[in-house]
Design an enzyme around this catalytic site. Sequence first.
Site, PDB file in Angstrom:
ATOM      1  N   SER A  46       0.821  -1.217   0.000  1.00 47.91           N
ATOM      2  CA  SER A  46       0.000   0.000   0.000  1.00 47.91           C
ATOM      3  C   SER A  46       0.852   1.262   0.000  1.00 47.91           C
ATOM      4  O   SER A  46       0.326   2.374  -0.009  1.00 47.91           O
ATOM      5  CB  SER A  46      -0.930   0.000   1.214  1.00 47.91           C
ATOM      6  OG  SER A  46      -0.185  -0.162   2.399  1.00 47.91           O
ATOM      7  N   THR A  55     -40.185  25.905 -10.619  1.00 52.32           N
ATOM      8  CA  THR A  55     -40.482  24.556 -10.130  1.00 52.32           C
ATOM      9  C   THR A  55     -40.693  23.743 -11.394  1.00 52.32           C
ATOM     10  O   THR A  55     -41.209  24.259 -12.399  1.00 52.32           O
ATOM     11  CB  THR A  55     -41.746  24.507  -9.249  1.00 52.32           C
ATOM     12  OG1 THR A  55     -42.857  24.954 -10.025  1.00 52.32           O
ATOM     13  CG2 THR A  55     -41.616  25.394  -8.013  1.00 52.32           C
ATOM     14  N   HIS A  56     -40.267  22.505 -11.365  1.00 54.26           N
ATOM     15  CA  HIS A  56     -40.323  21.643 -12.565  1.00 54.26           C
ATOM     16  C   HIS A  56     -39.577  22.284 -13.738  1.00 54.26           C
ATOM     17  O   HIS A  56     -39.906  22.027 -14.890  1.00 54.26           O
ATOM     18  CB  HIS A  56     -41.763  21.342 -12.977  1.00 54.26           C
ATOM     19  CG  HIS A  56     -42.637  20.957 -11.822  1.00 54.26           C
ATOM     20  ND1 HIS A  56     -42.715  19.665 -11.343  1.00 54.26           N
ATOM     21  CD2 HIS A  56     -43.437  21.700 -11.014  1.00 54.26           C
ATOM     22  CE1 HIS A  56     -43.544  19.634 -10.309  1.00 54.26           C
ATOM     23  NE2 HIS A  56     -43.982  20.859 -10.074  1.00 54.26           N
ATOM     24  N   SER A  58     -14.048  25.045 -28.069  1.00 57.73           N
ATOM     25  CA  SER A  58     -14.167  23.774 -28.774  1.00 57.73           C
ATOM     26  C   SER A  58     -13.086  23.730 -29.834  1.00 57.73           C
ATOM     27  O   SER A  58     -12.768  24.749 -30.447  1.00 57.73           O
ATOM     28  CB  SER A  58     -15.546  23.675 -29.414  1.00 57.73           C
ATOM     29  OG  SER A  58     -15.508  22.767 -30.496  1.00 57.73           O
ATOM     30  N   LYS A  60     -17.981  28.262 -29.778  1.00 56.01           N
ATOM     31  CA  LYS A  60     -18.351  27.679 -28.482  1.00 56.01           C
ATOM     32  C   LYS A  60     -17.579  28.262 -27.308  1.00 56.01           C
ATOM     33  O   LYS A  60     -16.398  28.574 -27.405  1.00 56.01           O
ATOM     34  CB  LYS A  60     -18.101  26.155 -28.492  1.00 56.01           C
ATOM     35  CG  LYS A  60     -18.980  25.376 -29.423  1.00 56.01           C
ATOM     36  CD  LYS A  60     -20.462  25.418 -29.061  1.00 56.01           C
ATOM     37  CE  LYS A  60     -20.784  24.614 -27.825  1.00 56.01           C
ATOM     38  NZ  LYS A  60     -20.656  23.178 -28.056  1.00 56.01           N
ATOM     39  N   ASN A  76     -17.505  26.837 -23.511  1.00 56.78           N
ATOM     40  CA  ASN A  76     -18.078  25.712 -22.757  1.00 56.78           C
ATOM     41  C   ASN A  76     -17.844  25.823 -21.250  1.00 56.78           C
ATOM     42  O   ASN A  76     -16.768  26.226 -20.815  1.00 56.78           O
ATOM     43  CB  ASN A  76     -17.478  24.395 -23.254  1.00 56.78           C
ATOM     44  CG  ASN A  76     -17.881  24.092 -24.683  1.00 56.78           C
ATOM     45  OD1 ASN A  76     -18.965  24.487 -25.125  1.00 56.78           O
ATOM     46  ND2 ASN A  76     -17.003  23.424 -25.412  1.00 56.78           N
ATOM     47  N   GLU A  88     -19.302  21.578 -15.353  1.00 54.88           N
ATOM     48  CA  GLU A  88     -19.601  20.215 -15.833  1.00 54.88           C
ATOM     49  C   GLU A  88     -18.753  19.181 -15.111  1.00 54.88           C
ATOM     50  O   GLU A  88     -19.218  18.088 -14.770  1.00 54.88           O
ATOM     51  CB  GLU A  88     -19.388  20.117 -17.348  1.00 54.88           C
ATOM     52  CG  GLU A  88     -20.511  20.764 -18.141  1.00 54.88           C
ATOM     53  CD  GLU A  88     -20.241  20.818 -19.635  1.00 54.88           C
ATOM     54  OE1 GLU A  88     -21.097  21.337 -20.356  1.00 54.88           O
ATOM     55  OE2 GLU A  88     -19.175  20.369 -20.097  1.00 54.88           O
ATOM     56  N   TYR A 104      -9.637  -6.480  12.847  1.00 54.42           N
ATOM     57  CA  TYR A 104      -8.994  -5.962  11.636  1.00 54.42           C
ATOM     58  C   TYR A 104      -8.949  -7.013  10.528  1.00 54.42           C
ATOM     59  O   TYR A 104      -8.670  -8.187  10.765  1.00 54.42           O
ATOM     60  CB  TYR A 104      -7.561  -5.503  11.944  1.00 54.42           C
ATOM     61  CG  TYR A 104      -6.837  -5.036  10.693  1.00 54.42           C
ATOM     62  CD1 TYR A 104      -6.959  -3.722  10.256  1.00 54.42           C
ATOM     63  CD2 TYR A 104      -6.075  -5.923   9.932  1.00 54.42           C
ATOM     64  CE1 TYR A 104      -6.328  -3.298   9.087  1.00 54.42           C
ATOM     65  CE2 TYR A 104      -5.441  -5.499   8.764  1.00 54.42           C
ATOM     66  CZ  TYR A 104      -5.576  -4.195   8.347  1.00 54.42           C
ATOM     67  OH  TYR A 104      -4.966  -3.779   7.195  1.00 54.42           O
ATOM     68  N   LYS A 106      -8.114   3.807   2.183  1.00 53.91           N
ATOM     69  CA  LYS A 106      -7.364   5.063   2.057  1.00 53.91           C
ATOM     70  C   LYS A 106      -7.614   5.806   0.759  1.00 53.91           C
ATOM     71  O   LYS A 106      -7.836   7.026   0.756  1.00 53.91           O
ATOM     72  CB  LYS A 106      -5.874   4.796   2.234  1.00 53.91           C
ATOM     73  CG  LYS A 106      -5.537   4.551   3.683  1.00 53.91           C
ATOM     74  CD  LYS A 106      -4.238   3.821   3.874  1.00 53.91           C
ATOM     75  CE  LYS A 106      -4.280   2.995   5.125  1.00 53.91           C
ATOM     76  NZ  LYS A 106      -5.195   1.830   5.064  1.00 53.91           N
TER      77      LYS A 106
END
Length: 462
Positions: A27, A159-160, A281, A287, A289, A294, A321, A329
């Site tokens: 590890s 709303t919606h 882009s 564009k 973006n 995102e 354990y 981790k």
Amino acid sequence: MAEPTAKNWSGRFSEPVDELVKIYTASVGFDYRLAECDIQGSLAHARMLAHCGVISGTDLQDIERGMAQITGEIQSGSFTWSVDLEDVHLNIERRLTDLVGDAGKRLHTGRSRNDQVATDLRLWLRSAIDGIDGLLHALREVLLTLAQAHADTVMPGFTHLQVAQPVSFGHHLLAYHEMLGRDRERLSDCRRRVNRLPLGAAALAGTTYPIERQMVATELGFEALCENSLDAVSDRDFAIEFCAAGALIMTHLSRFSEELILWMNPRFGFIRLADRFCTGSSIMPQKKNPDVPELVRGKTGRINGHLVGLLTLMKGQPLAYNKDNQEDKEPVFDTADTLVATLRIFSAMLGGLTVDAAAMRRAAQEGFSTATDLADYLVKRGLPFREAHEAVALAVRFAAAEGRDLAALTLEELRGFDARIEEDVFAVLSVEGSLAARNHRGGTAPEQVRAAIARARSSEQG
Ligand code: ARG
């Protein structure tokens, strides 16, 4: 005789560990990040052992000297991590022994890697939580500043995702201020349970040496002891709680991101993100973006995955354990790293946000957003709410067919739906009137938005 690179536990084995096993079980490739906490924990343990007469004062001095050198080597990047030595604990212990001899070999008296790693992870997480909390605080400050500037900016509330009622943009921003405030509460609550000392549990049952756990806890700043040795080495609920709190932070920021993406779409045109927070882009020259929001939305999926991963890691483990826990981790580290990076960039991005208040206001006026205000107006003049609702629905239908807004109807036209309507209706139909009328604690009236900001500021100071 064991070879020089053999593991500390290889004595009872008749052949060296298979190369594949060595790589599969190591590890150190990720737990090297615990090094500083590991050394801190070891020093506190050694001081306690010396205090209790388990090791000598000279041993302690050797250990302290060796650890100081190792700390320097790690910080300067000259420390060599070896996968042959499995994990951070064995790497550091071996180097200590190389440097100071027998004292290094005595350090592990009265403890096990099981309580050691649990201690390290708790120390690491405690400091990560403090860092994240500071960034949450900073982001909330940015929100307060923006909300203050936009208490009077009118936007359509949805709303919606359909225009519902006009709201103050400042009020909308304060919704996120609330969410992130609860996120801070969750983190600080989680921190209390992270901040307990497992050391002393040794492998699982405790130790036969006369130890003083409270002394170690005090030195390391733990506010309590884990009270059961089996629980201390095996449960990772504190890490799961952290990931849950982290998933909620990301979820809140993901919702916000989704809104930023919509708002900066030219169809909405409510906001602009500074160019330095957008990307172009490679094929479509026009564009701009919203990659940052995102990615926040996208990374939220990963963080939710870590939470589910840790829950699943835990659910089948018998006490105490198990090596499964080594897998705790990476999700914890990645959750913390992602939160830090996301909170930082989010604050900076909001700092570079510009608002097209006229576009927001136009959109708020469209879609009959003050229809509820007209219904309330009729109710205040004696009409039962259901009938008022019906009368306004007919007015909306008429206006929609005409391609006009409610406020653009004449008084005569409006009175056709209910004779109680008077000249003062136009104040009610305006978006500003609609906002101002919701003048109670928690409502969107600009006056209330300013009061909420003032309350937030004074409670931050207090
Ligand atoms: N690297 C191990 C972990 O992360 C340390 C504890 C090892 N304990 C053991 N009994 N093998 O959990």
